[in-house]
Design an enzyme around this catalytic site. Structure first.
Site, PDB file in Angstrom:
ATOM      1  N   HIS A   1       0.839  -1.250  -0.089  1.00  0.00           N
ATOM      2  CA  HIS A   1      -0.025   0.063   0.043  1.00  0.00           C
ATOM      3  C   HIS A   1       0.898   1.157   0.078  1.00  0.00           C
ATOM      4  CE1 HIS A   1      -4.079  -2.002   0.172  1.00  0.00           C
ATOM      5  NE2 HIS A   1      -3.293  -2.929   0.914  1.00  0.00           N
TER       6      HIS A   1
ATOM      7  N   ASP B   1       1.439  -4.083  -9.369  1.00  0.00           N
ATOM      8  CA  ASP B   1       1.274  -5.496  -9.907  1.00  0.00           C
ATOM      9  C   ASP B   1       1.552  -5.636 -11.477  1.00  0.00           C
ATOM     10  OD1 ASP B   1       0.145  -5.608  -7.510  1.00  0.00           O
ATOM     11  OD2 ASP B   1      -1.797  -5.859  -7.835  1.00  0.00           O
TER      12      ASP B   1
ATOM     13  N   SER C   1      -5.677 -10.749 -11.675  1.00  0.00           N
ATOM     14  CA  SER C   1      -6.168  -9.865 -12.708  1.00  0.00           C
ATOM     15  C   SER C   1      -4.951  -9.152 -13.445  1.00  0.00           C
ATOM     16  CB  SER C   1      -7.146  -8.834 -12.353  1.00  0.00           C
ATOM     17  OG  SER C   1      -7.220  -8.654 -10.704  1.00  0.00           O
TER      18      SER C   1
ATOM     19  N   GLY D   1      -4.683 -12.547  -4.107  1.00  0.00           N
ATOM     20  CA  GLY D   1      -3.749 -11.555  -3.775  1.00  0.00           C
ATOM     21  C   GLY D   1      -2.535 -11.971  -4.482  1.00  0.00           C
ATOM     22  N   LEU D   2      -2.338 -12.700  -5.797  1.00  0.00           N
ATOM     23  CA  LEU D   2      -1.211 -12.780  -6.413  1.00  0.00           C
ATOM     24  C   LEU D   2      -1.289 -12.299  -7.804  1.00  0.00           C
ATOM     25  CD1 LEU D   2      -0.243 -16.677  -5.021  1.00  0.00           C
ATOM     26  CD2 LEU D   2       0.659 -14.597  -4.089  1.00  0.00           C
ATOM     27  N   SER D   3      -2.227 -11.361  -7.830  1.00  0.00           N
ATOM     28  CA  SER D   3      -2.453 -10.656  -9.324  1.00  0.00           C
ATOM     29  C   SER D   3      -2.859 -11.495 -10.358  1.00  0.00           C
ATOM     30  CB  SER D   3      -1.193 -10.170  -9.328  1.00  0.00           C
ATOM     31  OG  SER D   3      -0.848  -8.964  -8.563  1.00  0.00           O
TER      32      SER D   3
ATOM     33  N   GLU E   1      -7.745  -1.196 -15.428  1.00  0.00           N
ATOM     34  CA  GLU E   1      -8.180  -1.795 -14.164  1.00  0.00           C
ATOM     35  C   GLU E   1      -8.845  -0.544 -13.435  1.00  0.00           C
ATOM     36  OE1 GLU E   1      -6.476  -4.865 -12.446  1.00  0.00           O
ATOM     37  OE2 GLU E   1      -7.762  -4.605 -10.435  1.00  0.00           O
TER      38      GLU E   1
ATOM     39  N   ASP F   1       2.363   1.949  -3.243  1.00  0.00           N
ATOM     40  CA  ASP F   1       2.286   2.139  -4.584  1.00  0.00           C
ATOM     41  C   ASP F   1       1.564   3.425  -5.430  1.00  0.00           C
ATOM     42  OD1 ASP F   1       0.128   0.831  -4.631  1.00  0.00           O
ATOM     43  OD2 ASP F   1       0.728  -0.479  -6.368  1.00  0.00           O
TER      44      ASP F   1
HETATM   45  C1  GLA Z   1      -3.108  -4.540  -4.831  1.00  0.00           C
HETATM   46  C2  GLA Z   1      -3.321  -3.421  -5.757  1.00  0.00           C
HETATM   47  C3  GLA Z   1      -1.421  -2.748  -5.893  1.00  0.00           C
HETATM   48  C4  GLA Z   1      -1.097  -2.519  -4.400  1.00  0.00           C
HETATM   49  C5  GLA Z   1      -1.190  -3.329  -3.487  1.00  0.00           C
HETATM   50  C6  GLA Z   1      -1.163  -3.265  -1.990  1.00  0.00           C
HETATM   51  O1  GLA Z   1      -2.453  -5.377  -5.106  1.00  0.00           O
HETATM   52  O2  GLA Z   1      -3.425  -3.994  -7.037  1.00  0.00           O
HETATM   53  O3  GLA Z   1      -1.279  -1.600  -6.641  1.00  0.00           O
HETATM   54  O4  GLA Z   1      -1.644  -1.146  -3.972  1.00  0.00           O
HETATM   55  O5  GLA Z   1      -2.694  -3.909  -3.548  1.00  0.00           O
HETATM   56  O6  GLA Z   1       0.496  -3.205  -1.874  1.00  0.00           O
END
Ligand code: GLA
Length: 390
Positions: free
Chosen positions: A35, A176, A131, A127-129, A164, A37
């Site tokens: 949090h 991400d 998307s 939470g591993l992105s 997004e 970025d």
């Molecule tokens: C998500 C968001 C990122 C970042 C993280 C927290 O993954 O997509 O941009 O803010 O949360 O670090």
């Protein structure tokens, strides 16, 4: 499923023919810098070897076809290039569609449609992105199929974030998409989000492994909590700007924050800002510790990051705290914290090689006992960023 089977599925659905191309985009795990970025701070993510596979081919008409082998049904979502609107019923296909829309918005209009089939092995909502992986995959596909060669990987990351933010409604930062686009084998990326300057840091841990633990509690960032945190930080920043000349929270160190923090009237907003400032400093210190081979220090900073995300930023949840507490009790755990956007998802831990089995046993059993949920563990390999594979 693998890329060969996905290609077979592609020809089953869309028919055989010329110029079918294959692509891959990874997922990512963030080691520290959470949090930060969207607060002009630093992050330290790396790309994984799990991710999203894609097969694609240009069409002669103006139709876009999206198929996912992750769904049970053989449904193809069809959209016309002349009607690039978000629609709820498109479900997952709103992510690649958003990227087509974002390309058009930036002047990269497609003259013909395409067929696309995807399959991914990143657990959704973990939470591993997943998307960002799909967004950057689509960006790589579009650049390659339509010859938009002037676009760099950073451009593709920015386009993914733009879609997004503006198409899918999550006001995420750049971490991400950047990690997915720019990942490099065995390296984490030390990225300064204030200007997108970055350097690769080799992650050579001869005595330890990075282990991801999936709480199986789904995280959804679109439901508002993530955007709410962003707004709280923006509010804190605007009050700080009355007394100090800064463009983002990342410009303050902890001492300066102490000096000015009383101007933030809302206590919760003050805590959010405190986290953003301190987490940025921790990230800078963690990368310095890694360069000094001080992995114990790196671990302590990861632990402190978790406490701050739990108590000040309030993006953890009961299940994740249980996982982290259990991890901290295992001998041989160097550090453990929540990773990603929060509200569920995964933890990331650095665990000594000879403690990895005990870690999985103890954390798994303890978690099952306390929550009734069976956690999943992934011992991480750090891979390269998104690319065409054939
Ligand atoms: C998500 C968001 C990122 C970042 C993280 C927290 O993954 O997509 O941009 O803010 O949360 O670090």
């Amino acid at each position: 499923m693998d890329i060969t089977k996905l290609r077979e599925k592609f020809t089953d659905i869309y028919g055989d023919g010329e110029d079918i191309r294959e692509y891959f985009a990874p997922g990512r795990v963030n080691l520290i810098g959470e949090h930060t970025d969207y607060n002009g701070g630093h992050v330290f993510p790396c790309a994984l070897t799990i991710g999203t596979y894609g097969v694609a081919r240009k069409r002669k008409d103006d139709k876009l076809h999206f198929y996912s082998a992750n769904l049970d049904k053989d449904t193809v979502v069809e959209v016309s290039l002349s009607d690039l609107d978000y629609r709820k019923q498109y479900s997952w296909a709103n992510y690649p569609l958003g990227v087509v829309w974002a390309f058009a918005n930036k002047g990269y209009t497609l003259d013909q449609g395409f067929d696309m089939a995807i399959w991914g092995n990143i657990p959704n909502g973990s939470g591993l992105s997943s998307s960002a992986s799909l967004e950057v995959l689509t960006g790589v596909i579009l650049r390659d199929l339509y010859g938009f060669d002037g676009l760099s990987m950073t451009d593709l990351a920015l386009i993914g974030q733009y879609s997004e933010n503006n198409f899918n409604g999550c006001n995420c930062g750049i971490m991400d998409q950047f990690a997915v686009a720019m990942g490099k084998k065995d390296c984490a990326i030390f990225l300064d989000t204030s200007d997108l300057s970055y350097e690769y840091a080799k992650i050579a841990l001869p005595d330890a492994k990075i282990v991801i633990t999936n709480s199986k509690v789904k995280h959804s960032l679109v439901d508002g909590k993530y955007n709410e945190r962003r707004e709280e930080c923006a509010k804190a920043l605007s009050q700080l700007q009355e007394v100090v000349d800064i463009a983002s929270l990342g410009e303050l160190d902890c001492e300066a924050f102490q000096r000015y923090q009383s101007v933030i009237t809302d206590e919760e907003c003050r805590k959010r800002a405190k986290h953003a400032v301190a987490e940025n400093q921790r990230t800078i210190q963690a990368v310095a510790a890694l360069k000094d081979n001080d992995i114990a220090k790196f671990g302590e900073l990861m632990n402190a990051s978790h406490v701050s995300l739990r108590d000040d930023y309030k993006v953890s949840c009961e299940e994740i705290d249980i996982l982290v507490d259990l991890a901290w009790q295992v001998d041989g755990v160097i550090g453990s914290r929540i990773t990603g956007g929060g509200f569920g998802g995964c933890t990331v831990s650095i665990v000594k090689n000879d403690a990895v089995d005990t870690f999985m046993e103890q954390v798994g059993a303890g978690y099952q006992k306390k929550t009734g949920i069976e956690a999943e563990f992934y011992v991480v390999e750090i891979g390269d960023g998104a690319r065409r594979t054939s």
